[in-house]
Motif scaffolding. Structure first.
Motif, short mmCIF file in Angstrom:
data_model
loop_
_atom_site.label_atom_id
_atom_site.label_comp_id
_atom_site.label_asym_id
_atom_site.label_seq_id
_atom_site.Cartn_x
_atom_site.Cartn_y
_atom_site.Cartn_z
N SER A 19 1.33 22.17 44.78
CA SER A 19 2.32 23.26 44.84
C SER A 19 3.75 22.73 44.76
O SER A 19 4.60 23.32 44.09
CB SER A 19 2.12 24.06 46.13
OG SER A 19 2.81 25.28 46.08
N ARG A 20 4.02 21.61 45.42
CA ARG A 20 5.39 21.07 45.41
C ARG A 20 5.83 20.71 44.00
O ARG A 20 6.95 21.01 43.59
CB ARG A 20 5.45 19.83 46.32
CG ARG A 20 6.79 19.10 46.29
CD ARG A 20 6.82 18.03 47.37
NE ARG A 20 5.72 17.10 47.25
CZ ARG A 20 5.74 16.01 46.46
NH1 ARG A 20 6.80 15.77 45.70
NH2 ARG A 20 4.71 15.19 46.43
N HIS A 21 4.93 20.07 43.23
CA HIS A 21 5.29 19.70 41.87
C HIS A 21 5.46 20.93 40.99
O HIS A 21 6.37 20.99 40.15
CB HIS A 21 4.21 18.79 41.27
CG HIS A 21 4.16 17.44 41.90
ND1 HIS A 21 3.03 16.65 41.92
CD2 HIS A 21 5.12 16.73 42.56
CE1 HIS A 21 3.30 15.52 42.55
NE2 HIS A 21 4.54 15.54 42.95
N LEU A 22 4.61 21.93 41.18
CA LEU A 22 4.73 23.15 40.38
C LEU A 22 6.05 23.85 40.67
O LEU A 22 6.68 24.40 39.77
CB LEU A 22 3.56 24.08 40.67
CG LEU A 22 2.17 23.58 40.26
CD1 LEU A 22 1.10 24.59 40.63
CD2 LEU A 22 2.11 23.29 38.76
N ASN A 23 6.47 23.85 41.93
CA ASN A 23 7.78 24.40 42.28
C ASN A 23 8.89 23.69 41.53
O ASN A 23 9.80 24.33 40.97
CB ASN A 23 8.03 24.27 43.79
CG ASN A 23 7.57 25.47 44.57
OD1 ASN A 23 8.20 26.52 44.53
ND2 ASN A 23 6.49 25.32 45.28
N GLU A 24 8.83 22.36 41.52
CA GLU A 24 9.87 21.57 40.84
C GLU A 24 9.84 21.83 39.35
O GLU A 24 10.90 21.97 38.71
CB GLU A 24 9.65 20.08 41.12
CG GLU A 24 9.88 19.68 42.57
CD GLU A 24 9.46 18.25 42.86
OE1 GLU A 24 8.95 17.57 41.94
OE2 GLU A 24 9.65 17.80 44.01
N TRP A 25 8.64 21.91 38.76
CA TRP A 25 8.53 22.15 37.31
C TRP A 25 9.05 23.53 36.95
O TRP A 25 9.64 23.70 35.89
CB TRP A 25 7.07 22.00 36.87
CG TRP A 25 6.54 20.61 37.01
CD1 TRP A 25 7.27 19.47 37.21
CD2 TRP A 25 5.17 20.19 37.00
NE1 TRP A 25 6.44 18.37 37.31
CE2 TRP A 25 5.15 18.78 37.19
CE3 TRP A 25 3.97 20.87 36.84
CZ2 TRP A 25 3.97 18.05 37.21
CZ3 TRP A 25 2.78 20.14 36.88
CH2 TRP A 25 2.78 18.75 37.06
N LEU A 26 8.86 24.49 37.82
CA LEU A 26 9.38 25.84 37.57
C LEU A 26 10.90 25.82 37.63
O LEU A 26 11.58 26.41 36.77
CB LEU A 26 8.81 26.81 38.60
CG LEU A 26 8.91 28.31 38.30
CD1 LEU A 26 8.15 28.66 37.03
CD2 LEU A 26 8.38 29.12 39.47
N ASP A 27 11.46 25.13 38.62
CA ASP A 27 12.92 25.02 38.73
C ASP A 27 13.52 24.30 37.53
O ASP A 27 14.61 24.64 37.06
CB ASP A 27 13.31 24.26 40.01
CG ASP A 27 13.06 25.08 41.26
OD1 ASP A 27 12.90 26.31 41.15
OD2 ASP A 27 13.03 24.49 42.36
N ASP A 28 12.80 23.28 37.03
CA ASP A 28 13.31 22.47 35.92
C ASP A 28 13.02 23.08 34.55
O ASP A 28 13.43 22.53 33.53
CB ASP A 28 12.71 21.05 35.96
CG ASP A 28 13.18 20.25 37.17
OD1 ASP A 28 14.22 20.63 37.74
OD2 ASP A 28 12.51 19.27 37.53
N GLY A 29 12.27 24.18 34.52
CA GLY A 29 11.95 24.81 33.24
C GLY A 29 10.81 24.15 32.50
O GLY A 29 10.58 24.46 31.32
N ILE A 30 10.08 23.27 33.15
CA ILE A 30 8.93 22.63 32.50
C ILE A 30 7.78 23.61 32.39
O ILE A 30 7.02 23.58 31.42
CB ILE A 30 8.53 21.36 33.27
CG1 ILE A 30 9.65 20.31 33.18
CG2 ILE A 30 7.22 20.77 32.73
CD1 ILE A 30 9.45 19.10 34.06
#
Length: 313
Positions: free
Chosen positions: A129-140
């Motif tokens: 979940s933490r990585h998915l949050n970051e990827w969503l914030d970064d537009g990945i």
């Protein structure tokens, strides 16, 4: 800076080998090496360390990689949106999926998109979940299935469902009901658990805090697949969301029951970036995620899950 340089850099980062990247890109190895060197010269940083074990990203390379991926993704999305089939929703949509939901969600989502949104190209990424949050914030990723999160300044969430965590054991244990999956029983077994810091481990540790039994942890891992494989091999028990083990239990590879005394649940949500404009294709895929999840819950394929908010019947 050219698109072919970005493609070369991303490909080398993914396979950790210039030789393998050249094969995938149908280029000769010196051409890929030259593109990476030209990019490094232009940026004024070293992107890779050349080691005996392959090409390893430097700290600068790690930073640039996320931007390069995003740039290539945006170019691909622009190409798709500028050349649509008339009347058809089209484009590239990157979906982030929790590892524990892959087996249940992905086949159903791919089928639904292929049937209803044939002009949409899916990119599927899995992670915690933490990585998915970051990827969503970064537009990945454009949309993600997350758990135990709420709205932020960068992300809006749509509540989807609550699901119980299950005690998971080898078939010989014969777990069938919550009465057989009490914490007291689980904590007396050798356990394979997520590593400390993993959001699922945090949930587990919080739930067992008031139970006067210390777990006998034999292995810690950040891989749901390793958890399941070790339980199947009879090495111990584990604790997982129902979605991550439903089909294995149905096929007789595992046995399981909702944790009880106390029960523990997590909320699953759909996360979207809080931007002024979300492409039609992203909105359409998010809607399919909602409908697929709703169908899986109502049909019983997603056990011990209850719909929330707008997902409710």
């Amino acid at each position: 800076m050219e698109m072919k340089q970005l493609i070369a850099m991303v490909t080398v980062a993914e396979v950790e080998s210039v030789t393998r990247a050249a094969q995938l890109l149908h280029l000769v190895q010196p051409a890929v090496t030259r593109q990476i060197k030209t990019l490094e010269d232009e940026l004024g940083v070293v992107l890779f360390e050349r080691t005996r074990h392959g090409m390893v990203l430097t700290s600068a390379g790690e930073v640039f990689l996320s931007h390069a991926r995003r740039a290539l993704q945006e170019l691909e999305r622009a190409r798709s949106e500028l050349t649509p089939v008339p009347g058809e929703v089209s484009g590239l949509v990157s979906v982030g999926v929790l590892e524990s939901l892959l087996d249940l969600i992905v086949p159903a989502l791919v089928d639904a998109v292929a049937e209803k949104l044939p002009g949409v190209q899916l990119h599927l990424l899995s992670g915690v979940s933490r990585h998915l949050n970051e990827w969503l914030d970064d537009g990945i990723v454009d949309v993600a299935l997350l758990y135990n999160v709420s709205d932020t300044t960068a992300m809006r969430v749509q509540p989807l469902l609550n699901e119980l965590l299950w005690a998971v054991a080898p078939p010989s244990a014969g777990l069938l009901s919550p009465e057989q999956g009490t914490w007291e029983r689980v904590l007396r077994e050798p356990l394979i658990l997520p590593t400390v810091g993993h959001s699922m481990r945090t949930l587990i540790d919080k739930a067992r805090a008031d139970i006067p039994l210390e777990p006998k942890i034999i292995v810690e891992t950040n891989s749901l697949n390793i958890q399941k494989q070790m339980v199947m091999a009879g090495r111990g028990w584990t604790i997982l969301p129902a979605a991550g083990v439903a089909r294995d239990i149905q096929q007789g590879k595992l046995s399981g029951a909702p944790l009880s005394e106390p029960s523990v649940s997590r909320s699953v949500v759909i996360g979207l970036p809080r931007t002024a404009r979300i492409p039609r294709a992203v909105e359409a895929v998010a809607a399919e995620l909602l409908q697929v999840s709703r169908r899986l819950v109502l049909s019983g394929e997603w056990p011990s899950a209850t719909l929330m908010g707008t997902a409710s019947p």
